[in-house]
Design a protein around this motif. Sequence first.
Motif, PDB file in Angstrom:
ATOM      1  N   GLN A  93       0.816  -1.209   0.000  1.00 34.82           N
ATOM      2  CA  GLN A  93       0.000   0.000   0.000  1.00 34.82           C
ATOM      3  C   GLN A  93       0.851   1.260   0.000  1.00 34.82           C
ATOM      4  N   LYS A  94       2.031   1.179   0.629  1.00 35.19           N
ATOM      5  CA  LYS A  94       2.916   2.353   0.607  1.00 35.19           C
ATOM      6  C   LYS A  94       3.362   2.636  -0.821  1.00 35.19           C
ATOM      7  N   VAL A  95       3.699   1.562  -1.529  1.00 36.73           N
ATOM      8  CA  VAL A  95       4.080   1.715  -2.938  1.00 36.73           C
ATOM      9  C   VAL A  95       2.889   2.286  -3.706  1.00 36.73           C
ATOM     10  N   HIS A  96       1.725   1.736  -3.429  1.00 38.84           N
ATOM     11  CA  HIS A  96       0.500   2.183  -4.077  1.00 38.84           C
ATOM     12  C   HIS A  96       0.297   3.687  -3.863  1.00 38.84           C
ATOM     13  N   TYR A  97       0.513   4.120  -2.609  1.00 35.84           N
ATOM     14  CA  TYR A  97       0.332   5.538  -2.288  1.00 35.84           C
ATOM     15  C   TYR A  97       1.287   6.399  -3.111  1.00 35.84           C
ATOM     16  N   VAL A  98       2.540   5.960  -3.185  1.00 35.31           N
ATOM     17  CA  VAL A  98       3.526   6.719  -3.944  1.00 35.31           C
ATOM     18  C   VAL A  98       3.115   6.792  -5.421  1.00 35.31           C
ATOM     19  N   LEU A  99       2.629   5.646  -5.927  1.00 36.30           N
ATOM     20  CA  LEU A  99       2.214   5.609  -7.336  1.00 36.30           C
ATOM     21  C   LEU A  99       1.078   6.590  -7.602  1.00 36.30           C
ATOM     22  N   ILE A 100       0.141   6.641  -6.647  1.00 29.42           N
ATOM     23  CA  ILE A 100      -1.000   7.543  -6.811  1.00 29.42           C
ATOM     24  C   ILE A 100      -0.554   8.997  -6.690  1.00 29.42           C
ATOM     25  N   TYR A 101       0.407   9.213  -5.797  1.00 26.90           N
ATOM     26  CA  TYR A 101       0.809  10.569  -5.474  1.00 26.90           C
ATOM     27  C   TYR A 101       1.720  11.171  -6.550  1.00 26.90           C
ATOM     28  N   THR A 102       2.511  10.310  -7.185  1.00 23.53           N
ATOM     29  CA  THR A 102       3.533  10.795  -8.112  1.00 23.53           C
ATOM     30  C   THR A 102       3.009  11.728  -9.211  1.00 23.53           C
ATOM     31  N   PRO A 103       1.920  11.383  -9.888  1.00 20.68           N
ATOM     32  CA  PRO A 103       1.456  12.274 -10.967  1.00 20.68           C
ATOM     33  C   PRO A 103       1.194  13.703 -10.505  1.00 20.68           C
ATOM     34  N   LEU A 104       0.959  13.898  -9.203  1.00 23.76           N
ATOM     35  CA  LEU A 104       0.704  15.241  -8.704  1.00 23.76           C
ATOM     36  C   LEU A 104       1.975  16.075  -8.696  1.00 23.76           C
ATOM     37  N   VAL A 105       3.137  15.412  -8.594  1.00 28.60           N
ATOM     38  CA  VAL A 105       4.378  16.168  -8.449  1.00 28.60           C
ATOM     39  C   VAL A 105       5.281  16.077  -9.684  1.00 28.60           C
ATOM     40  N   VAL A 106       5.050  15.076 -10.522  1.00 24.12           N
ATOM     41  CA  VAL A 106       5.885  14.962 -11.725  1.00 24.12           C
ATOM     42  C   VAL A 106       5.566  16.129 -12.668  1.00 24.12           C
ATOM     43  N   PRO A 107       6.605  16.782 -13.230  1.00 21.93           N
ATOM     44  CA  PRO A 107       6.353  17.886 -14.170  1.00 21.93           C
ATOM     45  C   PRO A 107       5.480  17.403 -15.328  1.00 21.93           C
ATOM     46  N   GLU A 108       4.542  18.230 -15.707  1.00 23.39           N
ATOM     47  CA  GLU A 108       3.599  17.836 -16.750  1.00 23.39           C
ATOM     48  C   GLU A 108       4.306  17.497 -18.056  1.00 23.39           C
ATOM     49  N   ILE A 109       5.355  18.264 -18.318  1.00 18.07           N
ATOM     50  CA  ILE A 109       6.044  18.065 -19.597  1.00 18.07           C
ATOM     51  C   ILE A 109       6.647  16.674 -19.665  1.00 18.07           C
ATOM     52  N   LEU A 110       7.057  16.196 -18.473  1.00 15.13           N
ATOM     53  CA  LEU A 110       7.632  14.856 -18.410  1.00 15.13           C
ATOM     54  C   LEU A 110       6.544  13.803 -18.626  1.00 15.13           C
ATOM     55  N   MET A 111       5.402  14.048 -17.996  1.00 14.88           N
ATOM     56  CA  MET A 111       4.286  13.126 -18.188  1.00 14.88           C
ATOM     57  C   MET A 111       3.878  13.082 -19.649  1.00 14.88           C
ATOM     58  N   GLY A 112       3.798  14.263 -20.270  1.00  9.67           N
ATOM     59  CA  GLY A 112       3.411  14.344 -21.677  1.00  9.67           C
ATOM     60  C   GLY A 112       4.382  13.578 -22.558  1.00  9.67           C
TER      61      GLY A 112
END
Lengths: 256, 402
Positions: A93-112
């Motif tokens: 679940q800790k990994v799960h939390y990080v996975l859920i949380y990451t998109p909030l902090v990853v730069p959008e350009i990187l996600m794109g």
Amino acid sequence: MKHSRLPLITLILVLVFFYLPIIVLVANSFNASRFGGTWEGFSLVWYKRLLHERDIWRALENTLIIAVGATVVSAVLGTTAAFALHRFASRIQKVHYVLIYTPLVVPEILMGMSLLLLFVAMKIQLGLFTIFLAHVTFCISYVAMVVLARLQDFDFSVIEAAQDLGASWWTAATRVLLPLLFPGIAAGALLAFTLSLDDFVITFFVAGPGSTTLPIRIYSMIKHGSPPLINALSTILLLVTFAAVWFSQRLTEEKS
Amino acid sequence: MSDFLEFKDVSKHFGKVRAVDHVSLSIKKGEFFSLLGPSGCGKTTLLRILAGFEYPDTGRVILDGQDITDLPPNHRKVNTIFQSYALFPHMTVWQNIAFGLQIARRPRAEISEEVDKMLALIQMKDQAHKRPDQLSGGQKQRVAVARALINKPQVLLLDEPLAALDLKLRQRMLIELDQIHDEVGITFLYVTHDQGEAMSLSDRIAVMNGGKIEQIGTPGEIYEAPKSSFVAAFIGDANFFEGKVVELLDDNFCRLEVEGFPDVVCYNDNQIHVGNPVYLSVRPEKFRISRDRPLEDNHHNVVQGRVEDVIYLGSVTKYWVRVQDYRISVYQQHSRFMLDEKPITWKEIVWLSWHGDDGFMLERYSESDEKLMELPPDEPGDTNGVSLGANGLPVVARATRT
């Protein structure tokens, strides 16, 4: 003792800094002038012109399809994710939390970028579907975070009470849990909706031919088209966004 | 009609903690039964096992001849009143009470009739359309009672239902709960850490400690004849003296040797043998305190001491009296004949006397004795009822050896 004027001055400066550009934009949308440098009288001409811009309407249609689709899907997935995060505590679940949380902090350009590379590698045709998938990926996180915050101060003894009174797990969930969580889910969904509506960076990467969304359309209009039209369009978007945020805050406040 | 509800050798572990440790217990039909103990003693876990929210590691739960251990909560004919009430905040009072019947898909007319009856029982007919957050603590409590009772459970479980209320309200709800129990005649299983609540409501009490049952009995039995030093110290106040049985006398009395005391006589119903070390326990209100040496007969004990502290508590006065190594707590009621003379004050030399019947002995080195000197801290709210304290003072008083 004399009160210091400093707080008041700071407040005014901050408000001017934040809202003056928006006020200028809104005002200019009613300006008859083509270039907006001078005031040439009140006019609704740009709004009227907007009605006849078929490209803009198509872009709006695309945007709404994506926003509604992404909102519905991410509301369901985000809520279930929040449940899993809240109910079960384990290392996974800790990994799960990080996975859920990451998109909030990853730069959008990187996600794109990364999504684009993925879609290309998987030979998925770029278009509405890829934009939809991309939006779902970050909208889930927002919904999950809002719902999780709601679950944190949720008194689960009401669920036990419902079961104690004869309700099966499913009945307890639909008659007690969901109605009580609805404001949280709705607030998360509205947040997701507004984010999807005006997302530019990620959309720009994963959009294909014929899948232009409103923000991308506006961007190209700045480069090639007419600024007053954009003012009018932005004013409308602003109104819609304000309405959504106001509504979402009302939903969140209602319980307390 | 005995053994309506039975716990047979029930255990439950949480991680390494033994919440409930091989508990066997049987409760009669219509009984008001309390589980009493400090927090963490396993009483709530036992209740949750009965409600179906916890599954026991060992043992079975039998209700009305049926083994219900494997049934989910919604298939058990028991209903719970939760400590936080757990009312549904998005429903009105009426909807909250009707919930159980609606789930059972009863006809509309019947539901409406039953809910009205319940509203009458809890005297809240005019509040039916309010939501829980518009109700006071006492009203929420009543709605929780009505919501649980409408399903006509075989057992009503109450999990510290009064803990969230203030003292005055608690005393009123206590009376109401008692009346409701008399009216509906359902078996009540009541969990509390408050001895006052348990004493005043219960037909029988099980005192729990460390996941085990220390003693089961009527309030009178538990107060007057505790089977262990834990029970003696947990229920009411008690003074403890270390002693040894030196001679058995007639009529089940025996003579004790307590260091620094003249010979002490005590009732010996536990058949403790000569030579065995014991704790002699005497409750503070069993002493008489006087300036003059009282008359002695065979079964009276008399000892001289010095008043170290006097605490006026309204209905009683509490004295701390130093006798040799012991500081003894004594309660004395005020009455007309006492007022005739000057009240006893600090530093006076006084006589304490008590009848051999009024003390009780516990064999030392029994299981809970190590715990005697490190009793659980008093929980907030332990202020009313049977402990003559009635005033917010610690419930457990001990004759401390210094």
